[in-house]
Motif scaffolding. Structure first.
Motif, PDB file in Angstrom:
ATOM      1  N   ASP A 187     -44.695 -51.709 122.764  1.00 16.55           N
ATOM      2  CA  ASP A 187     -45.453 -51.779 123.948  1.00 16.55           C
ATOM      3  C   ASP A 187     -45.223 -53.003 124.328  1.00 16.55           C
ATOM      4  OD1 ASP A 187     -46.813 -51.552 125.941  1.00 16.55           O
ATOM      5  OD2 ASP A 187     -48.701 -50.956 125.340  1.00 16.55           O
TER       6      ASP A 187
ATOM      7  N   SER B  66     -43.220 -43.275 123.090  1.00 16.31           N
ATOM      8  CA  SER B  66     -43.155 -42.083 122.900  1.00 16.31           C
ATOM      9  C   SER B  66     -42.216 -41.505 122.255  1.00 16.31           C
ATOM     10  CB  SER B  66     -43.754 -41.275 124.311  1.00 16.31           C
ATOM     11  OG  SER B  66     -43.556 -39.767 123.953  1.00 16.31           O
ATOM     12  N   TYR B  67     -40.845 -41.842 122.764  1.00 15.49           N
ATOM     13  CA  TYR B  67     -39.746 -41.380 122.313  1.00 15.49           C
ATOM     14  C   TYR B  67     -38.583 -42.111 122.541  1.00 15.49           C
ATOM     15  CZ  TYR B  67     -38.699 -39.912 127.200  1.00 15.49           C
ATOM     16  OH  TYR B  67     -38.357 -39.823 128.535  1.00 15.49           O
TER      17      TYR B  67
ATOM     18  N   LYS C  59     -42.183 -31.816 116.124  1.00  9.92           N
ATOM     19  CA  LYS C  59     -41.219 -32.557 116.957  1.00  9.92           C
ATOM     20  C   LYS C  59     -39.992 -32.990 116.207  1.00  9.92           C
ATOM     21  CE  LYS C  59     -44.397 -34.618 120.105  1.00  9.92           C
ATOM     22  NZ  LYS C  59     -45.373 -35.754 120.332  1.00  9.92           N
TER      23      LYS C  59
ATOM     24  N   LYS D 111     -32.548 -37.264 121.962  1.00  9.78           N
ATOM     25  CA  LYS D 111     -33.934 -37.708 122.274  1.00  9.78           C
ATOM     26  C   LYS D 111     -34.698 -37.141 121.027  1.00  9.78           C
ATOM     27  CE  LYS D 111     -37.850 -36.623 125.289  1.00  9.78           C
ATOM     28  NZ  LYS D 111     -38.225 -35.984 126.693  1.00  9.78           N
TER      29      LYS D 111
ATOM     30  N   SER E 176     -38.649 -37.919 119.591  1.00 10.54           N
ATOM     31  CA  SER E 176     -39.998 -38.208 120.089  1.00 10.54           C
ATOM     32  C   SER E 176     -40.988 -38.679 118.708  1.00 10.54           C
ATOM     33  CB  SER E 176     -40.788 -36.976 120.782  1.00 10.54           C
ATOM     34  OG  SER E 176     -39.969 -36.894 122.122  1.00 10.54           O
TER      35      SER E 176
ATOM     36  N   GLY F 118     -42.797 -41.494 118.580  1.00  4.61           N
ATOM     37  CA  GLY F 118     -43.729 -42.628 118.890  1.00  4.61           C
ATOM     38  C   GLY F 118     -43.235 -44.029 118.748  1.00  4.61           C
TER      39      GLY F 118
ATOM     40  N   LYS G 254     -39.011 -44.946 125.515  1.00  2.23           N
ATOM     41  CA  LYS G 254     -39.774 -44.566 126.588  1.00  2.23           C
ATOM     42  C   LYS G 254     -41.172 -44.180 126.309  1.00  2.23           C
ATOM     43  CE  LYS G 254     -35.919 -43.756 129.593  1.00  2.23           C
ATOM     44  NZ  LYS G 254     -35.308 -42.828 130.603  1.00  2.23           N
ATOM     45  N   THR G 255     -41.953 -44.203 127.577  1.00  5.82           N
ATOM     46  CA  THR G 255     -43.280 -43.946 127.254  1.00  5.82           C
ATOM     47  C   THR G 255     -43.369 -42.428 127.539  1.00  5.82           C
ATOM     48  OG1 THR G 255     -43.827 -44.075 129.647  1.00  5.82           O
ATOM     49  CG2 THR G 255     -44.125 -46.081 128.206  1.00  5.82           C
ATOM     50  N   ALA G 256     -44.537 -41.611 127.357  1.00  3.83           N
ATOM     51  CA  ALA G 256     -44.810 -40.324 127.752  1.00  3.83           C
ATOM     52  C   ALA G 256     -44.391 -39.808 129.007  1.00  3.83           C
ATOM     53  CB  ALA G 256     -46.379 -39.746 127.348  1.00  3.83           C
ATOM     54  N   SER G 257     -44.500 -40.805 129.948  1.00  2.93           N
ATOM     55  CA  SER G 257     -44.453 -40.567 131.231  1.00  2.93           C
ATOM     56  C   SER G 257     -43.054 -41.079 131.707  1.00  2.93           C
ATOM     57  CB  SER G 257     -45.406 -41.289 132.405  1.00  2.93           C
ATOM     58  OG  SER G 257     -45.573 -42.601 132.050  1.00  2.93           O
ATOM     59  N   ASP G 258     -42.106 -41.146 130.788  1.00  2.00           N
ATOM     60  CA  ASP G 258     -40.589 -41.354 130.836  1.00  2.00           C
ATOM     61  C   ASP G 258     -40.216 -42.915 131.822  1.00  2.00           C
ATOM     62  OD1 ASP G 258     -40.031 -38.699 130.144  1.00  2.00           O
ATOM     63  OD2 ASP G 258     -40.234 -38.184 132.260  1.00  2.00           O
TER      64      ASP G 258
END
Lengths: 154, 184
Positions: free
Chosen positions: A51, A58-59, A87, A108, A110, A112, A137-141
């Motif tokens: 982060d 996320s992925y 996953k 892709k 996923s 974390g 990328k985050t969960a919201s892309d």
């Protein structure tokens, strides 16, 4: 006065170099080539997702471009972890057309935050250069902290 | 006086900043390939490559782009132009010779290697002789691309057999693979 001007020049130069360095370390593309030319050659990279203030990873998304037109084609294998039931832990992709500028289909995984393993392989002995695009990328892309380090070059 | 004391520190930091990128360049091994050539087997070759356009209309914009790319200071751009030239693209036939002539004398062995493959794909004149010459190159990438480009005729097979004695395992491996495929 003269020293003050010199100091400012040196500081500006250093700041510029440090900015370049930051981009080099966290750049989301990685170029390389198979140095031995052997069919069994494997280049190995580790992609660390963290982060950087943009959100929790996320992925990872990755794809490869085979930059050398020849018989041999370049592919990647992206993987992390062993909890593969809900996953996917691993995905592969090959750039089957090496005389254009497009990349292979997107992989892709996923799993974390943390360290993902990225292997680059080719289908036969030969000269092969490649470029990999890789993004955490985050969960919201949204794009988040991505760092790539080379572990093995063959 | 305080400034005088800071200057050596600033220079130490700046030296470190310079050293780190240099280390990362050599770490992936790519820089060594551009360090120069011990023996460029293709240095004095004159290309004769007026391709048959098969009635395909030339794209002047693409031709100009390819000429710009082959004259670029970035090896990856020159490589990209040649890998595209290995396929069928609507480029002005007379420009192909110019592009390949520049490429075959490139200082970067990977660019020269890709030029060898493009030459063979474009079916230029004297390809077998150029490939035979390329097999003597000191750079692994050029020899590998020569082996990859050998034809399946008698001369091509004799060159593949010759490549079985190459000092590099990957060249021997590729030649053996091609010979095995031909024997099936």
């Amino acid at each position: 006065m003269k020293f003050s001007r010199l100091k400012n020049t040196v500081i500006t130069a250093i700041s510029g170099l440090m900015i370049c360095q930051t981009f080099a370390v966290f750049a989301d593309n990685q170029s390389g080539s198979f140095t031995t030319g052997l069919a069994a050659g494997v280049d190995f990279y580790q992609v660390t997702c963290f982060d950087d203030g943009s959100g929790l990873p996320s992925y990872v998304e990755a794809q490869v471009k085979d930059m050398t037109a020849n018989t041999s084609k370049v592919g990647i294998l992206l993987y992390k972890g062993t909890a593969c039931t809900t996953k996917q832990c691993a995905q592969a992709s090959i750039d089957t057309t090496d005389n254009n500028t497009t990349y292979s289909p997107l992989t892709k995984v996923s799993q974390g935050a943390g360290v993902y393993n990225l292997f680059v392989l080719h289908t036969a002995a030969g000269t092969d250069s490649y470029d990999i695009l890789v993004h955490c990328k985050t969960a919201s892309d949204g794009h988040t902290g991505t760092s790539v380090s080379s572990k093995q070059q063959q | 006086m305080r400034i005088l004391r800071k200057i050596p520190t600033l220079f130490t930091i700046s030296s470190f900043v310079f050293i780190v990128p240099l280390g990362s360049v050599t770490a992936d091994g790519t820089d060594n390939k551009n360090a120069g050539t011990a023996f460029n087997s293709l240095e004095s070759i004159q290309i004769n490559c007026i391709i048959n356009d098969d009635g395909m209309e030339s794209n002047l914009e693409l031709t100009a782009k390819m000429i710009n790319m082959i004259n670029s200071s970035k090896p990856e751009e020159r490589l990209s132009a040649l890998s595209q030239l290995a396929g069928k693209i609507p480029i002005e036939p007379s420009s192909v010779q110019k592009i390949l002539q520049i490429a075959i004398q490139d200082t970067d062995p990977n660019v020269r290697a890709q030029a060898v493959y493009a030459l063979a794909q474009q079916k230029c004149a004297d390809v077998p002789l150029i490939l035979e010459q390329a097999l003597q190159d000191s750079e692994l990438s050029v020899r590998l691309m020569a082996v990859d480009s050998f034809g399946t005729d008698k001369f091509g097979i004799s060159l593949l057999e010759q490549a079985l004695n190459d000092e590099e395992q990957s060249v021997r491996e590729l030649a053996a693979m091609k010979l095995e495929a031909l024997s099936k």
